[in-house]
Design an enzyme around this catalytic site. Structure first.
Site, PDB file in Angstrom:
ATOM      1  N   MET A  30       0.842  -1.200   0.000  1.00  0.00           N
ATOM      2  CA  MET A  30       0.000   0.000   0.000  1.00  0.00           C
ATOM      3  C   MET A  30       0.881   1.257   0.000  1.00  0.00           C
ATOM      4  O   MET A  30       0.417   2.350   0.329  1.00  0.00           O
ATOM      5  CB  MET A  30      -0.919  -0.003   1.216  1.00  0.00           C
ATOM      6  N   HIS A  37       9.478  -3.464   3.324  1.00  0.00           N
ATOM      7  CA  HIS A  37       9.090  -3.661   1.922  1.00  0.00           C
ATOM      8  C   HIS A  37      10.326  -3.896   1.058  1.00  0.00           C
ATOM      9  O   HIS A  37      10.314  -4.718   0.145  1.00  0.00           O
ATOM     10  CB  HIS A  37       8.352  -2.430   1.381  1.00  0.00           C
ATOM     11  N   GLU A 148       6.025 -11.310   7.206  1.00  0.00           N
ATOM     12  CA  GLU A 148       5.504 -12.113   8.319  1.00  0.00           C
ATOM     13  C   GLU A 148       4.991 -11.235   9.461  1.00  0.00           C
ATOM     14  O   GLU A 148       4.402 -11.743  10.402  1.00  0.00           O
ATOM     15  CB  GLU A 148       6.604 -13.065   8.832  1.00  0.00           C
ATOM     16  N   LYS A 184       9.217  -2.614  11.688  1.00  0.00           N
ATOM     17  CA  LYS A 184       9.009  -1.545  10.698  1.00  0.00           C
ATOM     18  C   LYS A 184       7.556  -1.578  10.228  1.00  0.00           C
ATOM     19  O   LYS A 184       7.016  -2.648   9.941  1.00  0.00           O
ATOM     20  CB  LYS A 184       9.902  -1.766   9.479  1.00  0.00           C
TER      21      LYS A 184
END
Ligand code: PAF
Length: 281
Positions: A30, A37, A148, A184
């Protein structure tokens, strides 16, 4: 690296790559990308010839009182991160490209979406499953990569792919943490300075649970209580849930006699953060 907004363009490109014999890795996001990421994109880059990242803040997975309008966005910074991590394409559609005005088809999963995050976010997983199904149809990749940190989302997507026979391999990637242990998350940017400090209570409490598991504790209620009591020490923290569950079904477990998932969701001020770890016996 190219940024494409159009479904046909991205689908045609991925089909062409596959026709030419390239493998394609896909990282659905997103946006407002961080090191977590980046690790997914780098993994996709290391395991595939081509990499597509989607950036779409999916309105369908936000409840009416959630943070859809304030969800952080920064396409310029995201493009730099994607380019550096090895992405070939960013798919960045507008809402109207993804959802017709009379859109009326949903992908819903029973059971494992009703536990944990599903309790306080009842429509969330229907929105996730619907958009991820659409994205898998738009980007017919070989492999898709998910973090995860969203352990329940990962389990739900794996189940959906199995149940609906999607021709894609789902790969879970480890949680990436800040130096002080905080997982994060794009939502960390909502935290004030004092809230950011308070956020360490999540990973800190999970560490305490790990310690007693490593010392041999197998009673899940005892493990939960250690976490709950530790979080209670932080005034800015309000527990949504602390659960010890089977990592596939998300059903509560009483005794640790197989691999378990310890998952927590905690509100720090107005920001809801999640964290977890898996313990193998
Ligand atoms: O984890 C996310 O960022 C989202 O839930 C996903 C999988 C991209 C679907 O919108």
């Amino acid at each position: 690296m190219r940024v494409l907004n159009n479904i046909k363009e991205v689908r045609d490109q991925v089909k062409k790559w596959k026709y030419e014999g390239f493998t394609v890795g896909f990282v659905p996001t997103m946006g407002y990308l961080h090191e977590g990421h980046k690790s997914l994109i780098e993994r996709a880059f290391s395991e595939n010839d081509k990499v597509v990242v989607s950036i779409f803040v999916n309105p369908m997975q936000f409840g009416p009182k959630e943070d859809l309008s304030s969800y952080p966005r920064d396409l310029d910074a995201d493009s730099i991160l994607c380019g550096n991590a090895g992405a070939d394409i960013i798919f960045h559609p507008e809402d109207k490209e993804m959802y017709f005005e009379d859109f009326s088809t949903y992908v819903d999963i029973n059971g494992l979406t009703e536990e944990l995050c599903g309790k306080s976010r009842p429509i969330h997983f229907r929105g996730v499953c619907t958009v991820v199904s659409k994205l898998f149809n738009i980007v017919p990749a070989n492999r898709a990569y998910f973090g995860e940190k969203d352990a329940q989302q990962l389990a739900v997507i794996k189940r959906m792919v199995r149940d609906l026979n999607f021709d894609i391999e789902i790969i879970g990637c480890p949680i990436i943490r800040e130096e002080d242990g905080v997982a994060k998350s794009s939502r960390n940017t909502y935290l004030s300075e004092s809230e950011r400090k308070a956020a360490t209570i999540l990973s800190g409490s999970l560490e305490k649970a790990k310690d007693i598991l490593n010392m041999g504790e197998r009673n899940c209620e005892v493990i939960r209580k250690v976490i709950i009591d530790n979080i209670a020490k932080e005034k800015l923290a309000k527990i949504d849930y602390v659960q010890v569950v089977d990592g596939l079904s998300m059903k509560v477990v009483e005794k640790v006699n197989k691999s378990i998932l310890i998952a927590i969701a905690v509100n720090i001020g107005k920001t809801r953060l999640i964290d977890n770890f898996t313990f193998e016996v």
